[in-house]
Design a protein around this motif. Structure first.
Motif, PDB file in Angstrom:
ATOM      1  N   THR A 102      67.073  64.350  55.843  1.00  0.00           N
ATOM      2  CA  THR A 102      68.205  65.270  55.816  1.00  0.00           C
ATOM      3  C   THR A 102      69.548  64.557  55.893  1.00  0.00           C
ATOM      4  O   THR A 102      70.585  65.161  55.674  1.00  0.00           O
ATOM      5  N   SER A 103      69.547  63.256  56.205  1.00  0.00           N
ATOM      6  CA  SER A 103      70.810  62.499  56.298  1.00  0.00           C
ATOM      7  C   SER A 103      71.334  62.106  54.959  1.00  0.00           C
ATOM      8  O   SER A 103      70.700  61.941  54.006  1.00  0.00           O
ATOM      9  N   ALA A 138      59.421  63.400  63.225  1.00  0.00           N
ATOM     10  CA  ALA A 138      60.794  63.876  63.455  1.00  0.00           C
ATOM     11  C   ALA A 138      61.802  62.872  62.917  1.00  0.00           C
ATOM     12  O   ALA A 138      62.813  63.255  62.316  1.00  0.00           O
ATOM     13  N   ALA A 139      61.545  61.587  63.089  1.00  0.00           N
ATOM     14  CA  ALA A 139      62.453  60.554  62.578  1.00  0.00           C
ATOM     15  C   ALA A 139      62.498  60.592  61.054  1.00  0.00           C
ATOM     16  O   ALA A 139      63.569  60.435  60.452  1.00  0.00           O
ATOM     17  N   GLN A 194      57.042  62.044  67.088  1.00  0.00           N
ATOM     18  CA  GLN A 194      58.342  61.362  67.070  1.00  0.00           C
ATOM     19  C   GLN A 194      58.594  60.696  65.715  1.00  0.00           C
ATOM     20  O   GLN A 194      59.703  60.749  65.191  1.00  0.00           O
ATOM     21  N   GLU A 195      57.557  60.089  65.152  1.00  0.00           N
ATOM     22  CA  GLU A 195      57.710  59.444  63.844  1.00  0.00           C
ATOM     23  C   GLU A 195      57.971  60.480  62.752  1.00  0.00           C
ATOM     24  O   GLU A 195      58.789  60.250  61.862  1.00  0.00           O
ATOM     25  N   THR A 224      53.074  66.801  57.212  1.00  0.00           N
ATOM     26  CA  THR A 224      54.366  67.034  57.858  1.00  0.00           C
ATOM     27  C   THR A 224      54.438  68.431  58.455  1.00  0.00           C
ATOM     28  O   THR A 224      55.186  68.665  59.396  1.00  0.00           O
ATOM     29  N   THR A 283      57.291  64.483  51.328  1.00  0.00           N
ATOM     30  CA  THR A 283      57.776  65.629  52.106  1.00  0.00           C
ATOM     31  C   THR A 283      56.611  66.439  52.689  1.00  0.00           C
ATOM     32  O   THR A 283      56.823  67.235  53.593  1.00  0.00           O
ATOM     33  N   ASP A 328      61.971  63.260  59.202  1.00  0.00           N
ATOM     34  CA  ASP A 328      62.726  64.468  58.858  1.00  0.00           C
ATOM     35  C   ASP A 328      64.222  64.229  58.974  1.00  0.00           C
ATOM     36  O   ASP A 328      64.994  64.672  58.139  1.00  0.00           O
ATOM     37  N   THR A 329      64.624  63.504  60.010  1.00  0.00           N
ATOM     38  CA  THR A 329      66.042  63.200  60.234  1.00  0.00           C
ATOM     39  C   THR A 329      66.579  62.330  59.105  1.00  0.00           C
ATOM     40  O   THR A 329      67.671  62.566  58.594  1.00  0.00           O
ATOM     41  N   GLU A 330      65.801  61.324  58.702  1.00  0.00           N
ATOM     42  CA  GLU A 330      66.213  60.433  57.598  1.00  0.00           C
ATOM     43  C   GLU A 330      66.327  61.209  56.299  1.00  0.00           C
ATOM     44  O   GLU A 330      67.232  60.974  55.509  1.00  0.00           O
TER      45      GLU A 330
END
Length: 85
Positions: free
Chosen positions: A84-85, A77-78, A74-75, A18, A64, A80-82
């Protein structure tokens, strides 16, 4: 009775870091080593075979730090977004 091998599919597996390791993200396991109760994997960068290091295979289970397979930016980043949500 034979003892069950830890991480039986480790050799030849592909991983995405990552965060960059020595400038690279994509690695493949080219060797494994058992030392007592620990299993170590020799990682080699997919684009630069001179970048190689040994690490405890247990660390590959930390989502992590490592993702199974070769992931695109892109995968990553997706993921990472999941996280932190």
């Amino acid at each position: 009775m034979t003892k069950k091998q830890k991480f039986p599919y480790l050799l030849g597996s592909k991983w995405t870091a990552t965060k960059k390791v020595d400038g690279w993200r994509h690695f493949q396991v080219v060797n494994r080593k058992n030392q007592g109760k620990w299993v170590y994997a020799e990682m080699v960068a997919a684009c630069d075979p001179h970048v190689r290091f040994w690490m405890n295979a247990k660390l590959l289970q930390d989502g992590t730090q490592w993702q199974a397979g070769w992931q695109s930016l892109q995968e990553i980043a997706a993921l990472d977004t999941e996280a932190t949500s």
